[in-house]
Design an enzyme around this catalytic site. Sequence first.
Site, PDB file in Angstrom:
ATOM      1  CG  HIS A 136      70.390  -3.677  89.502  1.00 42.16           C
ATOM      2  ND1 HIS A 136      70.046  -2.875  88.268  1.00 42.16           N
ATOM      3  CD2 HIS A 136      69.257  -4.527  89.474  1.00 42.16           C
ATOM      4  CE1 HIS A 136      69.110  -3.165  87.848  1.00 42.16           C
ATOM      5  NE2 HIS A 136      68.326  -4.232  88.489  1.00 42.16           N
ATOM      6  CB  CYS A 137      72.010   2.140  89.652  1.00 37.15           C
ATOM      7  SG  CYS A 137      73.893   2.059  89.476  1.00 37.15           S
ATOM      8  CB  ALA A 138      72.078   2.856  84.805  1.00 40.92           C
ATOM      9  CB  THR A 139      76.588   1.088  84.966  1.00 43.03           C
ATOM     10  OG1 THR A 139      77.000   2.097  86.092  1.00 43.03           O
ATOM     11  CG2 THR A 139      76.082   1.787  83.685  1.00 43.03           C
ATOM     12  NE  ARG A 140      77.543   2.944  89.412  1.00 43.58           N
ATOM     13  CZ  ARG A 140      77.450   4.265  89.902  1.00 43.58           C
ATOM     14  NH1 ARG A 140      77.958   4.398  91.121  1.00 43.58           N
ATOM     15  NH2 ARG A 140      76.697   5.024  89.190  1.00 43.58           N
TER      16      ARG A 140
END
Length: 499
Positions: A26-30
């Site tokens: 995952h990244c910051a929002t996804r």
Amino acid sequence: MSDFKQDAKSLLDNIGGKENIHAVTHCATRMRFVLNDPKQADVKAIEDIPSVKGTFTQSGQFQVIIGNKVADFYNDFEAVSGVSGTSKEAVKAAADQQQNWIQKAMTFLAEVFAPIIPAIIVGGLILGFRNVLEGVPMEFLGQKIVDGVAQTMGDGSPQYNTIVDVSTFWAGVNSFLWLPGEAIFHFLPVGITWSVTRKMGTTQILGIVLGITLVSPQLLNAYAAPDAILAGEVPQWDFGFFQLDMIGYQAQVLPAMFAGLSLAWLEKFWRKYIPEMISMIFVPFLSLVPAIILAHTVLGPIGWTVGTWISSVVYAGLTGPVSWVFGLIFGALYSPLVITGLHHMTNAIDTQLVADFGGTGLWPMIALSNIAQASAVMAIWWTTRQDEKESQITIPSAVSAYLGVTEPAMFGVTIKYVYPFIAAMIGSGLAGLLSTTVGITANSIGVGGLPGILAIQFPYWGWFLLAMAIAIVVPFALTIVFKKTGFLANNKIDFNIKF
């Protein structure tokens, strides 16, 4: 802490189960998935999950937009699925296996420039500020006087002072700011060769050293090279039976890219064949020295020539007799380029335009395109503002796009509904038409949204504000009109773009 276990289980079921997950992170929002069979993912069912704000596929990754609580969601997903997380690098490597050569090339270019872009943005802001200090005559500062003589323009009108003409302090600030400005732009090849070796997984300090050899003070500065060549005053290394021009590659993109790739390839080659016990001695030497020789004899001149050709063609489109057509087409089509990933090539072109012509007319249209996407999203928010779940998607996506990051807006809103995407393309095309017609130019790449005006050369601020108004009003109005008239209201684009 939020409980996402039920939503995580629904995502697992609709994504094709544990067996369909090749890698996940995952990244910051996804949430970012590499799926064994992307067709098994039920996109509609996934987007109906309460925690999910949208989905899209890009660069071989199926991405599920969760929002700022994605880390909590990820932990619950890991618990209900039994799938251990994977590093972002491993996910990218897995995604690369599902890409064709065009996608791989664009991904490579993006990952080389991504670590450099923050510095280029800072440099653009610095150049913009220096332009205000030294390049904007202001009537209230009085007429410029040189050796007791009042200065006039070519038409006889008074030539007024700039800030640096009347203020010792600001003249000092202007001079001092060239220190980071020069470091960012003149020494850009150092950043590029470093980033290439970082991406290729080879020795980064060798990349830095290679980059320094391209911009060494021993070399003729690239900006002075054209005049020196015409005057026959280019310094040379004399090897007796042949001579080699000592020309630097300040601000050049392709020479540094080619040199960095040659260094990385040589290092990987020698590591395969040189025994480990002596590799520390011979691998760096046999990689760096040949790469430097290649850079100054073959790759540098070729890269400079190709880069000049590309920037000249684009510059001709930006300033030629049909520049308005170029602006209309580029402005309209930039957003579709983002979908495919081909937009990453513009970073290199912008940088080359700055090096060759002292500014770029391409980047202002990119900033305007981002603003247009954000404005179309705001229109969707306005028409659905009573829908709380929709607002959780539209408002953050619009803010992100107004600040230069459009993927959430495009993949979460405008492409999903189609008609706002078309409205944004039209608004961006019209703003691009104005931009190229009047020659709006940026000092460099900047923040690609509303703050983008800070990178625009000061004489064009008024025109850029007008172009921004077009990029705000036209997409907003057209989106509402399209919705009320039912234009493309029942269509939806498949995000899984294939080449």
